[in-house]
Design an enzyme around this catalytic site. Structure first.
Site, mmCIF file in Angstrom:
data_model
loop_
_atom_site.group_PDB
_atom_site.id
_atom_site.type_symbol
_atom_site.label_atom_id
_atom_site.label_comp_id
_atom_site.label_asym_id
_atom_site.label_seq_id
_atom_site.Cartn_x
_atom_site.Cartn_y
_atom_site.Cartn_z
ATOM 1 N N ASP A 50 -4.887 50.120 10.224
ATOM 2 C CA ASP A 50 -5.866 50.569 10.851
ATOM 3 C C ASP A 50 -6.107 52.094 10.494
ATOM 4 O O ASP A 50 -5.551 52.996 10.965
ATOM 5 C CB ASP A 50 -5.520 50.249 12.427
ATOM 6 C CG ASP A 50 -6.832 50.900 13.453
ATOM 7 O OD1 ASP A 50 -7.695 51.667 12.969
ATOM 8 O OD2 ASP A 50 -6.889 50.113 14.409
ATOM 9 N N TYR A 71 -2.764 50.811 19.453
ATOM 10 C CA TYR A 71 -3.865 50.712 20.251
ATOM 11 C C TYR A 71 -3.419 49.546 21.107
ATOM 12 O O TYR A 71 -3.119 48.562 20.845
ATOM 13 C CB TYR A 71 -4.965 50.621 19.701
ATOM 14 C CG TYR A 71 -6.183 50.406 20.659
ATOM 15 C CD1 TYR A 71 -6.555 51.185 21.718
ATOM 16 C CD2 TYR A 71 -6.829 49.369 20.499
ATOM 17 C CE1 TYR A 71 -7.272 50.925 22.473
ATOM 18 C CE2 TYR A 71 -8.015 49.179 21.420
ATOM 19 C CZ TYR A 71 -8.101 49.799 22.375
ATOM 20 O OH TYR A 71 -9.027 49.684 23.342
HETATM 21 N N1 LCS Z 1 -8.166 50.634 16.651
HETATM 22 C C1 LCS Z 1 -7.939 51.715 17.442
HETATM 23 C C2 LCS Z 1 -6.819 52.690 16.492
HETATM 24 C C3 LCS Z 1 -8.760 52.026 18.460
HETATM 25 O O1 LCS Z 1 -8.532 53.166 19.023
HETATM 26 C C4 LCS Z 1 -9.411 51.022 19.041
HETATM 27 C C5 LCS Z 1 -10.240 51.282 20.416
HETATM 28 C C6 LCS Z 1 -9.583 49.805 18.127
HETATM 29 C C7 LCS Z 1 -8.876 49.491 17.131
HETATM 30 C C8 LCS Z 1 -10.585 48.785 18.913
HETATM 31 O O2 LCS Z 1 -11.901 49.123 18.690
HETATM 32 P P1 LCS Z 1 -13.077 48.410 19.313
HETATM 33 O O3 LCS Z 1 -12.883 47.058 19.654
HETATM 34 O O4 LCS Z 1 -13.050 49.289 20.785
HETATM 35 O O5 LCS Z 1 -14.310 48.951 18.578
HETATM 36 N N2 LCS Z 1 -9.772 52.498 21.070
HETATM 37 C C9 LCS Z 1 -10.165 52.972 22.308
HETATM 38 C C10 LCS Z 1 -9.578 53.919 22.752
HETATM 39 O O6 LCS Z 1 -8.609 54.589 22.348
HETATM 40 N N3 LCS Z 1 -10.171 54.137 24.162
HETATM 41 O O7 LCS Z 1 -11.226 53.193 24.179
HETATM 42 C C11 LCS Z 1 -11.309 52.279 23.102
#
Ligand code: LCS
Length: 411
Positions: free
Chosen positions: A197, A125
């Protein structure tokens, strides 16, 4: 009155644990649902009580087992969520954070110091990669990004100073999958920690700790909360690791989840199995539909036998999740056209919501990234990511069909 499930010995099945783990009736009022403890601070019974709580809280060998001091150090609603996710991931303990990135960054800040080395997958990500490159590297941590679906590449990247092997499985947005047990076995040969993750599959489909990983992180913003209404994160691992994470990093950095958001995630997890089953059923139907569509070059979905890691996923997970991506033959313009034509799917980032979200990295999230860099990351001009919701799949297919009809015609 309902008692709390025992963390380690419960023989209840996963769906039962989703409803009950970490949550018991409030002993004072009988409230069946976990209250939102909207308080910053907690009264000590006397000076000795306060002193004991402080000494426990700041000693990773002990940790704050009973009682609370101040909501940045812990809160009863957060604690219920932490106990629930620890049970579901089959870890000893967990810690809740204000976002997935707060959880991920805290885990790295605990596990590495200057001159240490991290081996990470080359299609993480974007913000996780940016955190490593922009923050960890600045503090003297050395990084290697390799393809974790090729174990030889991982093996070759290992150094005596390697402290962490980090990956997502599946990855965002190409849905590449990693043999977690093999990666964890490699990490063990040099005493490094494996951090996975598990946002995309959640413990409903995959439990990385049982495959040998040391730590699991989540953007609970996604499937765990499930309704697109709160940003939140979680880390799960051994009791000692979580105590240290709390004492050394979390209490000092302060990326704490609000009691209300902890409550929203608790509520979301109760329906996790129902939602994940529907997400997957719909995703498979759409993946099959798109695979036969003349405007579509390729579909990336671990549930398709054509997916390069389909057999690995069948072995290490119990399902294939609700996110897929696909490449349009018409490239950039076709992607843009589809985004402008869909009506039921929402053009937005994020994933794991009950409603379907669609995005075209080349024209939106990655529009500012130089094309060569974007292509090197596997984000081709026509790549579209779909987080399939729990609507009726027939309506979603109809929406995509009308959107693709126009993209096919170049409208
Ligand atoms: N890990 C993965 C696999 C994610 O897809 C995301 C956010 C995060 C960690 C981070 O998490 P957050 O801090 O936003 O809760 N993914 C996003 C996406 O694919 N589009 O917008 C956010």
């Amino acid at each position: 009155m309902k008692k709390q499930l025992d963390k380690t010995q419960s023989t209840y099945k996963f769906s039962t644990k989703c409803c009950h783990a970490g949550q018991s009736c409030d002993p004072r009022t009988g409230a069946h649902n976990t209250p939102i403890y909207q308080t910053t601070t907690y009264a000590f019974q006397n000076v000795d009580h306060g002193a004991r709580l402080f000494s426990d809280a700041f000693d990773p060998a002990v940790g704050l087992q009973d009682g609370f001091i101040y909501t940045r150090f812990g809160n009863p609603t957060q604690k219920a969520l932490e106990e629930k996710i620890a049970v579901l991931e089959e870890g000893e303990a967990a810690l809740a954070f204000s976002s997935g990135m707060a959880a991920i960054s805290a885990v790295f800040l605990l596990l590495v110091k200057p001159q240490d080395h991290v081996v990470a997958d080359n299609s993480l990500y974007g913000t996780t990669r940016d955190f490593l490159v922009q923050v960890m590297e600045k503090f003297g941590v050395n990084l290697s990004f390799v393809d974790f679906s090729d174990l030889d590449q991982v093996k070759k990247a290992l150094l005596p100073e390697t402290k962490v092997l980090y990956c997502e499985s599946p990855t965002n947005p190409r849905l590449k999958c990693v043999d977690i047990a093999q990666v964890a076995a490699l990490a063990k040969t040099i005493g490094a920690a494996t951090v996975v993750d598990n946002t995309f599959f959640t413990p409903y489909f995959q439990k990385p700790l049982l495959l040998g990983a040391d730590v699991v992180v989540h953007s609970a913003t996604k499937y765990l909360s499930g309704h697109g209404d709160c940003i939140s994160g979680l880390a799960v691992g051994s009791q000692h690791f979580i105590n240290e994470l709390r004492c050394v990093v979390h209490n000092n950095m302060g990326g704490v989840i609000s009691p209300f958001n902890a409550w929203l995630v608790l509520r979301g997890i109760k329906t996790l199995p129902l939602r994940m089953r529907q997400h997957e059923e719909n995703a498979l139907a759409i993946a099959n539909y798109l695979s036969d569509h003349p405007a579509v070059e390729k579909v990336h979905y671990p549930g398709l036998p054509s997916h390069p890691q389909h057999e690995i996923v069948k072995r290490q997970a119990t399902g294939f999740g609700g996110v897929l991506s696909f490449e349009l033959k018409g490239g950039y313009e076709a992607g843009k056209s589809l985004m402008n034509k869909v009506q039921l799917c929402t053009l937005a980032v994020s994933l794991g919501d009950v409603d379907t979200l669609i995005e075209h990295p080349a024209s939106t999230t990655h529009a500012v990234v130089p094309r060569e860099d974007r292509l090197a990351a596997g984000l081709t001009d026509g790549l579209v990511r779909l987080s399939v919701g729990i609507e009726d799949a027939r309506d979603l297919i109809q929406d995509l069909a009308q959107g693709l009809l126009s993209s096919q015609n170049g409208v």
